[in-house]
Design an enzyme around this catalytic site. Structure first.
Site, PDB file in Angstrom:
ATOM      1  N   SER A  38       5.929 -11.422  13.443  1.00  0.00           N
ATOM      2  CA  SER A  38       4.840 -11.908  14.298  1.00  0.00           C
ATOM      3  C   SER A  38       5.307 -12.519  15.612  1.00  0.00           C
ATOM      4  CB  SER A  38       3.995 -12.938  13.533  1.00  0.00           C
ATOM      5  OG  SER A  38       4.763 -14.100  13.239  1.00  0.00           O
TER       6      SER A  38
ATOM      7  N   ASN B 134      14.030  -9.471   8.887  1.00  0.00           N
ATOM      8  CA  ASN B 134      14.210 -10.350  10.045  1.00  0.00           C
ATOM      9  C   ASN B 134      13.780 -11.783   9.777  1.00  0.00           C
ATOM     10  OD1 ASN B 134      14.242 -10.994  13.116  1.00  0.00           O
ATOM     11  ND2 ASN B 134      12.133 -11.379  12.508  1.00  0.00           N
TER      12      ASN B 134
ATOM     13  N   TYR C  31      22.542 -22.473   7.844  1.00  0.00           N
ATOM     14  CA  TYR C  31      22.180 -21.228   8.531  1.00  0.00           C
ATOM     15  C   TYR C  31      23.355 -20.252   8.552  1.00  0.00           C
ATOM     16  CZ  TYR C  31      20.146 -18.199  12.132  1.00  0.00           C
ATOM     17  OH  TYR C  31      19.640 -17.117  12.825  1.00  0.00           O
TER      18      TYR C  31
ATOM     19  N   ALA D 246      25.902 -20.146   6.497  1.00  0.00           N
ATOM     20  CA  ALA D 246      26.140 -19.672   5.138  1.00  0.00           C
ATOM     21  C   ALA D 246      25.148 -18.576   4.765  1.00  0.00           C
ATOM     22  CB  ALA D 246      26.042 -20.827   4.143  1.00  0.00           C
TER      23      ALA D 246
ATOM     24  N   LYS E 165      23.536 -16.538   6.799  1.00  0.00           N
ATOM     25  CA  LYS E 165      23.752 -15.323   7.583  1.00  0.00           C
ATOM     26  C   LYS E 165      25.063 -14.632   7.225  1.00  0.00           C
ATOM     27  CE  LYS E 165      19.885 -15.342   9.846  1.00  0.00           C
ATOM     28  NZ  LYS E 165      18.890 -14.275   9.615  1.00  0.00           N
TER      29      LYS E 165
END
Length: 245
Positions: free
Chosen positions: A13, A90, A155, A157, A159
């Site tokens: 969105s 995503n 974050y 970790a 990714k």
């Protein structure tokens, strides 16, 4: 594209997700965006697609960090689109802070959405792709998942985990005509980077050889390539979209 192709974009969105959805839509894909709660943003993405001439975009609200939510989203998308040819994972969140002050729930929540959500959505579409012996899965990682970043242990970790998941799943399904790749954006103009101070942005810009902050459309172009037939022999890879960082 001569035949119908379909795609699901989670977190579609706003920001990078919106750019990906609009890019695929412009290329002729029928697109379903999955969003967590911002209905107005989802409606705006659909409006932009229609404005560009594609009235076959739909939106599904679901919490993809739960097995029920991920299954619901993919089932709803498949029902409307007929099948899911491309899945773009995503959806992601941040809860930044130094490790010594980070709350356990902030660590858990980021991994739940960013990593487990990716796992759950992959699992929800893989059976259909395996049966058809065709499919594209593109997972959004981050340059932070490769190099790390102070104040983002949760974050980073999550990714880094997405990269490991991508490479492992690619090996599992390559023989069934399915490719699984990751895109690792660097500093991109999104809501996540909008909260940075000018001083922080200036410091980050100094580390980008391209000397500019990326745009969501830069990431969308990479995703569109990995979703294409031209990328059929590319799998288990991590494509950095980071201006040379």
């Amino acid at each position: 594209m001569t035949e119908k192709r379909t795609a699901v974009v989670t977190g579609g969105s706003r920001g990078i997700g919106r750019a990906i959805a609009l890019k695929l839509s412009a290329l002729g894909y029928e697109v379903c965006i999955v969003y967590a709660g911002n209905e107005n943003a989802a409606r705006e993405t659909i409006r932009l697609a229609k404005e560009a001439g594609n009235d076959r975009m739909l939106a599904v609200q679901a919490d993809i960090s739960t097995a029920e939510g991920a299954a619901l989203a993919m089932e709803a998308a498949a029902k409307e689109l007929g099948q899911i040819d491309v899945l773009v994972n995503n959806a992601g969140i941040t809860r930044d802070g130094l490790l010594i002050a980070m709350k356990e729930e902030d660590f858990d929540q980021v991994l739940q959405v960013n990593l487990k959500g990716t796992f759950l959505c992959c699992k929800a579409v893989c059976r259909g792709m395996i049966k058809r012996r065709s499919g594209r899965i593109i997972n959004l990682s981050s340059i932070v998942g490769i190099h790390g970043n102070a104040g983002q242990v949760n974050y980073a970790a999550s990714k880094a985990g997405v990269i490991g998941l991508t490479k492992s799943l690619a090996r599992e399904v390559a023989g069934r005509g399915i490719t699984v790749n990751a895109v690792a954006p660097g500093m991109i103009e999104t809501d996540m980077t909008a909260v940075l101070t000018e001083e922080q942005k200036k410091a980050m810009l100094a580390g980008i050889p391209a000397k500019r902050i990326g745009k969501p459309e830069d990431v969308a172009a990479a995703v569109a390539f990995l979703a294409s037939e031209e990328a059929s022999y590319i799998t288990g890879q991590v494509l950095g979209v980071d201006g040379g960082m």
